[in-house]
Scaffold this motif. Structure first.
Motif, short mmCIF file in Angstrom:
data_model
loop_
_atom_site.label_atom_id
_atom_site.label_comp_id
_atom_site.label_asym_id
_atom_site.label_seq_id
_atom_site.Cartn_x
_atom_site.Cartn_y
_atom_site.Cartn_z
N ARG A 359 0.96 -1.51 0.10
CA ARG A 359 0.21 0.16 0.16
C ARG A 359 0.75 1.06 0.26
NH1 ARG A 359 -3.73 -0.65 5.10
NH2 ARG A 359 -4.81 1.55 4.12
N GLY A 360 1.63 1.09 1.15
CA GLY A 360 3.08 2.31 1.11
C GLY A 360 3.58 2.93 -0.22
N LEU A 361 4.24 1.24 -1.24
CA LEU A 361 4.85 1.41 -2.08
C LEU A 361 3.80 2.63 -3.88
CD1 LEU A 361 7.52 1.20 -3.89
CD2 LEU A 361 6.38 -0.78 -4.41
N GLN A 362 2.59 1.48 -3.86
CA GLN A 362 1.80 2.12 -4.33
C GLN A 362 1.30 3.82 -3.73
OE1 GLN A 362 -1.34 -0.46 -3.83
NE2 GLN A 362 -0.78 -2.05 -5.46
N GLU A 366 2.05 6.45 -6.96
CA GLU A 366 0.41 6.47 -7.90
C GLU A 366 0.57 8.47 -8.34
OE1 GLU A 366 -2.72 4.51 -5.80
OE2 GLU A 366 -2.08 2.80 -6.64
N VAL A 367 1.30 8.55 -6.63
CA VAL A 367 0.62 10.21 -6.86
C VAL A 367 2.22 11.52 -6.93
CG1 VAL A 367 -1.08 10.13 -4.85
CG2 VAL A 367 2.18 10.14 -4.24
N ALA A 368 2.74 10.15 -7.68
CA ALA A 368 4.31 11.16 -7.92
C ALA A 368 3.65 12.06 -8.75
CB ALA A 368 5.65 9.47 -8.63
N VAL A 401 11.80 5.53 -1.34
CA VAL A 401 10.78 5.04 -2.04
C VAL A 401 11.28 6.35 -2.66
CG1 VAL A 401 8.96 4.78 -3.08
CG2 VAL A 401 9.94 3.28 -1.82
N GLN A 402 10.27 7.34 -1.95
CA GLN A 402 10.16 9.07 -2.33
C GLN A 402 11.68 9.26 -3.18
OE1 GLN A 402 7.66 10.53 -2.33
NE2 GLN A 402 8.49 11.93 -2.90
N GLU A 406 11.91 11.32 -6.98
CA GLU A 406 12.47 12.44 -7.25
C GLU A 406 14.10 12.45 -7.84
OE1 GLU A 406 12.13 14.27 -3.36
OE2 GLU A 406 10.20 14.58 -3.48
N HIS A 407 14.62 11.42 -7.31
CA HIS A 407 15.45 11.36 -8.12
C HIS A 407 16.57 11.10 -9.20
CE1 HIS A 407 16.38 14.79 -4.76
NE2 HIS A 407 16.28 13.72 -4.08
N GLY A 408 15.84 9.38 -8.85
CA GLY A 408 16.40 8.10 -10.12
C GLY A 408 15.51 8.35 -10.90
N LEU A 409 13.71 8.88 -11.05
CA LEU A 409 13.08 8.28 -11.69
C LEU A 409 12.59 9.42 -12.17
CD1 LEU A 409 12.04 4.65 -10.54
CD2 LEU A 409 13.10 5.36 -12.13
#
Length: 496
Positions: A359-362, A366-368, A401-402, A406-409
Motif C-alpha cells: 500500500r505504501g509503495l503504490q 501513484e501520486v508522484a 522510495v520517495q 524524485e531523484h532517480g526516475l
C-alpha cells in the motif's frame, strides 16, 4: 516418537473411519482413566508379533501403575491371552489374580474397542491395588461410571462422533466436578466440587434427588440469553457441552449419556467453575478493544495533522522550499498513520507488513509528480512485525522510495522493485533484509548519505534503531540499489 496416526497406518490395516474411532477414544480417555483411578493402554493387533501398545494415559485422580512409557512395546505372553480373549469374544475380561509390578499388586482387565460390530483394538485398564482401602461413595460412583463407559466401549457406543468439543477454553474434567443423573434427569450423586459449582451459580439447598433441569431453570429465570443446548445437556440426553452463567459466576457443563443395549439409562455430567477464566478473558477482550481504539484515534489525529499541514502548504507558492518541506511532512505523517490504521484492525501489537509495504509503495508511485510512468513491485515477505519495528520500517521504505522517484526516475520513469527476505541467525534472532532497486539515473557524483539531505539522515537514524546497516550502491545495468538489514524484536507481548 511416531504419532498415533503414523503407528496405526504402519502397523494395522484399519480403514480411515476405524482409525478415526480410535483417535476419538484416545482424545477422550483421560475421563475414563480418572474415573477408574487406573492407567489405560491401547493395544492393536500386530499379526504374528502379537499386540502393540499405541497409546497410554495415566490417571490424575490416583496413583499410576506405569512410571515409564509403554507406547511401542509388544505384549508379553501372559497378557496376550487376556487381549486375545477380549478381542475374539468382544467382551470385558479381567485377570483372575493380581499381577505384581515392583512389589505392587496390579489388577488388569481388557476391554474390546468395538465399532459397528467389529473389534478394532483392546483397551487394558491397570489398577494399583496397593493404594486400595475401603472406598468412599465418591470412589464407588466414579468406578461405577467408569465401568458403564467400559461397557459402552465394548458395545461400540462410546466414543460418540457427534459430541462437539466446543471452541471456548475451560472443558470440565473429572476432578472439577461430577454429577450422575438417572434416566429422568434426577441427580443421584454430585461430587463436592460439583455441588460447589452449582452453589456458586446461586442455588441454595440440596441438589441430590432434585431434577437438575429445574435447578438450573430456577437459577436462570432472570438471566438472558440462554444457550440453546442447555436443555439437552442438563437432562443428559445428548453428548454436548454448554455453559451456564448466573450472578457473575460461570459453570461449564458437559453431558455424556450412559447407555445399555442402545437404550439411555442415565447420564454423566462434568462441571467446572470457569468464572475466573471468563473474567480474565473478558479483561483481555476489553484490553484488546481499548488498544485498537487507541490506534484508531491516533490514526485519525495523525490524519488531522496531515490535513492541517496540507492546508498550510497550499498557502505557499508552488516549488518554494517551505511548501516542499510541508508536503514531505504530510507524507511522513501519512506513513505513520498507515501503520496505526493496520494496528487498529488487529488483535495484538503486531502487523502483517507485507500489506503495508504494498500500500505504501503504490501510494507514493501513484501520486508522484513526474511526466513518465513509474511501475513498482514487491517480492519476498516481510512477515509479521512488532508495532515499533513496523513504524520504523515504513518510514525507511517511504523515504527510500520517495528518493528513488524524485531523484532517480523523475526524468526517465522506470520501475522500482522491493525485495524482502526473512531469516534468523545462530542465536534464533529474527533478521530482515530489504533491498530497494530502481533503474533510473543512478547515484549522483560525490553522494554521501550523511550529508545528502534530511531524508537520508532519517533513514540512517531509523536503521540504527533497528540495529542494522544500510548501503547505497549502483545497480546493474543502471540505476540505484539501497540494501539495509534489521534485527527484529520478538513477536511475544512481553518480548523486547
Amino acid at each position: 516418537m511416531p504419532t498415533l496416526q503414523e503407528v496405526l497406518h504402519a502397523a494395522t490395516d484399519l480403514e480411515p473411519a476405524e482409525a478415526e474411532w480410535l483417535h476419538l477414544l484416545v482424545g477422550d480417555w483421560q475421563l475414563i482413566a480418572d474415573l477408574s483411578f487406573a492407567d489405560l493402554v491401547l493395544w492393536v493387533p500386530a499379526g504374528m508379533e502379537g499386540w502393540l501398545a499405541v497409546a497410554h494415559v495415566r490417571p490424575t485422580t490416583g496413583q499410576m501403575v506405569f512410571f515409564e512409557d509403554v507406547v511401542g512395546r509388544r505384549t508379553h505372553r501372559g497378557r496376550q491371552s487376556l487381549l486375545d480373549q477380549a478381542y475374539l469374544d468382544r467382551r470385558i475380561v479381567r485377570q483372575k489374580d493380581p499381577i505384581f509390578r515392583d512389589d505392587m499388586p496390579v489388577r488388569e482387565e481388557a476391554i474390546p474397542v468395538v465399532r459397528a460390530g467389529r473389534p478394532l483394538a483392546v483397551l487394558t485398564r491397570h489398577t494399583n491395588l496397593a493404594a486400595m482401602r475401603t472406598p468412599s461413595r465418591l470412589e464407588l460412583t466414579y468406578q461405577s461410571l467408569a465401568d458403564a463407559l467400559a461397557r459402552m466401549i465394548a458395545a461400540g457406543e462410546f466414543p460418540n462422533v457427534s459430541a462437539p468439543t466446543g471452541q471456548r477454553r475451560g472443558a470440565p474434567r473429572v476432578g472439577d466436578g461430577v454429577i450422575r443423573l438417572d434416566v429422568n434427569g434426577v441427580v443421584s450423586y454430585a461430587s463436592p466440587n460439583a455441588l460447589s459449582a452449582i452453589h456458586r451459580l446461586g442455588h441454595v439447598g440440596d441438589v441430590i434427588d432434585e431434577l437438575l433441569a429445574q435447578v438450573v431453570a430456577d437459577l436462570l429465570r432472570d438471566e438472558s440469553p440462554v444457550d440453546e443446548s442447555l436443555a439437552v445437556v442438563v437432562t443428559g440426553r445428548a453428548p454436548w457441552r454448554t455453559e451456564v452463567s448466573s450472578r457473575g459466576a460461570s459453570v461449564s457443563m458437559r453431558a455424556i449419556p450412559l447407555t445399555e443395549g442402545g437404550q439411555r439409562v442415565g447420564a454423566l455430567l462434568l462441571l467446572r467453575d470457569v468464572s475466573e477464566l471468563r473474567r480474565r478473558e473478558q479483561e483481555l477482550i476489553t484490553k484488546d478493544a481499548t488498544i485498537r481504539e487507541i490506534h484508531h484515534r491516533v490514526k485519525n489525529n495523525l490524519q488531522t495533522v496531515a490535513a492541517l499541514l496540507r492546508l498550510q502548504a497550499r498557502r505557499l507558492p508552488a516549488g518554494e522550499a517551505g511548501r516542499v518541506a510541508l508536503e514531505e511532512a504530510v507524507r511522513r505523517v501519512g506513513v505513520i498513520a498507515l501503520v496505526h490504521e493496520t494496528l487498529s484492525q488487529g488483535f495484538d501489537e503486531t502487523v502483517n507488513f507485507d500489506d503495508i509495504a504494498v500500500r505504501g509503495l503504490q501510494a507514493i508511485t501513484e501520486v508522484a509528480k513526474v511526466e513518465h510512468p513509474i511501475t513498482s513491485s514487491v517480492d519476498g515477505s516481510f512477515g509479521m512485525l512488532r508495532a515499533e519495528d513496523a513504524t520504523a520500517m515504513a518510514m525507511i521504505m517511504s523515504e527510500l522510495v520517495q528518493n528513488a522517484v524524485e531523484h532517480g526516475l523523475a526524468e526517465t520513469g522506470g520501475s522500482i522493485r522491493v525485495h524482502a527476505e526473512r531469516t534468523s541467525d545462530d542465536s534464533g534472532e529474527e533478521l530482515l533484509t530489504v533491498s530497494i532497486t530502481d533503474d533510473g539515473a543512478g547515484l549522483p557524483d560525490g553522494f554521501r548519505p550523511g550529508t545528502s539531505g534530511l531524508g537520508t539522515q532519517i533513514v540512517q537514524s531509523l536503521v540504527q534503531d533497528l540495529r542494522g546497516k544500510i548501503v547505497w550502491q549502483a545497480a546493474e545495468p543502471r540505476g540505484t540499489q539501497v540494501r539495509f538489514g534489521a534485527r527484529l524484536r520478538p513477536l511475544g507481548r512481553d518480548g523486547a
